[in-house]
Structures are given as structure tokens and as C-alpha cells.
Design a protein around this motif. Structure first.
Motif, short mmCIF file in Angstrom:
data_model
loop_
_atom_site.label_atom_id
_atom_site.label_comp_id
_atom_site.label_asym_id
_atom_site.label_seq_id
_atom_site.Cartn_x
_atom_site.Cartn_y
_atom_site.Cartn_z
N SER A 31 -9.99 15.17 -5.97
CA SER A 31 -9.13 15.13 -4.78
C SER A 31 -8.49 16.50 -4.50
CB SER A 31 -8.03 14.08 -4.94
OG SER A 31 -7.11 14.48 -5.95
N LEU A 88 -5.01 11.42 -1.89
CA LEU A 88 -5.64 10.21 -2.43
C LEU A 88 -5.83 9.16 -1.34
CD1 LEU A 88 -3.56 9.95 -5.70
CD2 LEU A 88 -5.95 10.66 -5.48
N GLU A 93 -4.86 6.21 1.33
CA GLU A 93 -4.06 4.99 1.16
C GLU A 93 -4.71 4.11 0.09
OE1 GLU A 93 -2.02 3.04 4.62
OE2 GLU A 93 -3.37 1.40 4.07
N PHE A 94 -3.90 3.52 -0.76
CA PHE A 94 -4.39 2.66 -1.83
C PHE A 94 -3.43 1.49 -2.02
CE2 PHE A 94 -2.15 6.35 -3.41
CZ PHE A 94 -1.14 5.80 -4.18
N GLU A 95 -3.91 0.45 -2.68
CA GLU A 95 -3.10 -0.75 -2.88
C GLU A 95 -2.38 -0.71 -4.22
OE1 GLU A 95 -5.36 -4.32 -2.29
OE2 GLU A 95 -5.90 -3.75 -0.24
N THR A 101 0.85 -1.19 0.00
CA THR A 101 0.00 0.00 0.00
C THR A 101 0.89 1.25 0.00
OG1 THR A 101 -0.16 0.16 2.41
CG2 THR A 101 -1.84 -1.17 1.30
N ASP A 122 -4.05 -0.40 -7.86
CA ASP A 122 -5.30 0.37 -7.87
C ASP A 122 -5.25 1.53 -8.87
OD1 ASP A 122 -6.43 -1.21 -5.93
OD2 ASP A 122 -6.28 0.27 -4.32
N MET A 123 -4.06 2.07 -9.10
CA MET A 123 -3.91 3.24 -9.96
C MET A 123 -3.42 2.80 -11.35
SD MET A 123 -4.82 5.60 -7.95
CE MET A 123 -4.96 6.01 -6.23
N SER A 172 0.46 5.89 0.18
CA SER A 172 -0.37 7.07 0.33
C SER A 172 0.32 8.20 -0.43
CB SER A 172 -0.53 7.45 1.80
OG SER A 172 -1.33 8.61 1.93
N ASP A 214 1.08 4.26 -10.64
CA ASP A 214 1.39 3.19 -9.70
C ASP A 214 2.90 3.02 -9.55
OD1 ASP A 214 -0.41 1.37 -8.20
OD2 ASP A 214 0.82 -0.21 -9.11
#
Length: 92
Positions: A43, A50, A52-54, A4, A57-58, A6, A63
Motif C-alpha cells: 500500500s 488501505l 475502506e474496510f470492514e 467500516t 478485516d484487519m 478508511s 482494527d
């Protein structure tokens, strides 16, 4: 390997505008102020956050920077959405 991350980002249409934003950041401008003023992404209203993302995901170019770019350094990224100024806050 981080799963993950951020990040903050500012989305604009033109590379020159993104480069100008990076120059302002290097001179001490606040990321959240510039995001609220310039970002075309929803955003921007949240200072570019954005959350937190895995990984995955982007979109791939975004990414890649989020999971391999230097932390706290503004990065210039081109995607199908436009030009992003990306600041990675952390990875876990």
C-alpha cells in the motif's frame, strides 16, 4: 457503532523508525510521501491508502485503532507484521 473505516498506514520493522515518522508528520511532512519512501507494505506505493474496510478485516490491534482511535491523528500500532503508523480518515 461504525462498521467500516478508511485509513492510511506506513509499515516499518522498528519502533524507533515509526516514532521518527510520527515526529516528521507532526512537523508537517506529507503522509503519502513518507509512505512511498518508508513503508514495506504494498500500500506504500499508493501513499499508504488501505481504502475502506470492514470491522474485523484487519488484525485486532490495528482494527482497534481504526475503530476507536482519534481521526486524522497518527497512531503507533504494533502487530505481527511490524510497526504501523496509522491515520484514520473516516468511519461509517
Amino acid at each position: 457503532m461504525a462498521r467500516t473505516a478508511s485509513a492510511l498506514h506506513i509499515l516499518v520493522k522498528h519502533k524507533e523508525q515509526a516514532e521518527d515518522i510520527i515526529a516528521k508528520l507532526k512537523k508537517g511532512a506529507k503522509f503519502d510521501v513518507l509512505a512511498k519512501k518508508h513503508s514495506t507494505c504494498p500500500s506504500g506505493k499508493k501513499g499508504g491508502s488501505l481504502g475502506e474496510f470492514e470491522k474485523g478485516d484487519m488484525v485486532p490491534p490495528f482494527d482497534k485503532v481504526c475503530f476507536s482511535g482519534e481521526l486524522f491523528t497518527p497512531h503507533l500500532v504494533k502487530t505481527k507484521f511490524g510497526w504501523h503508523v496509522v491515520k484514520v480518515l473516516y468511519r461509517t
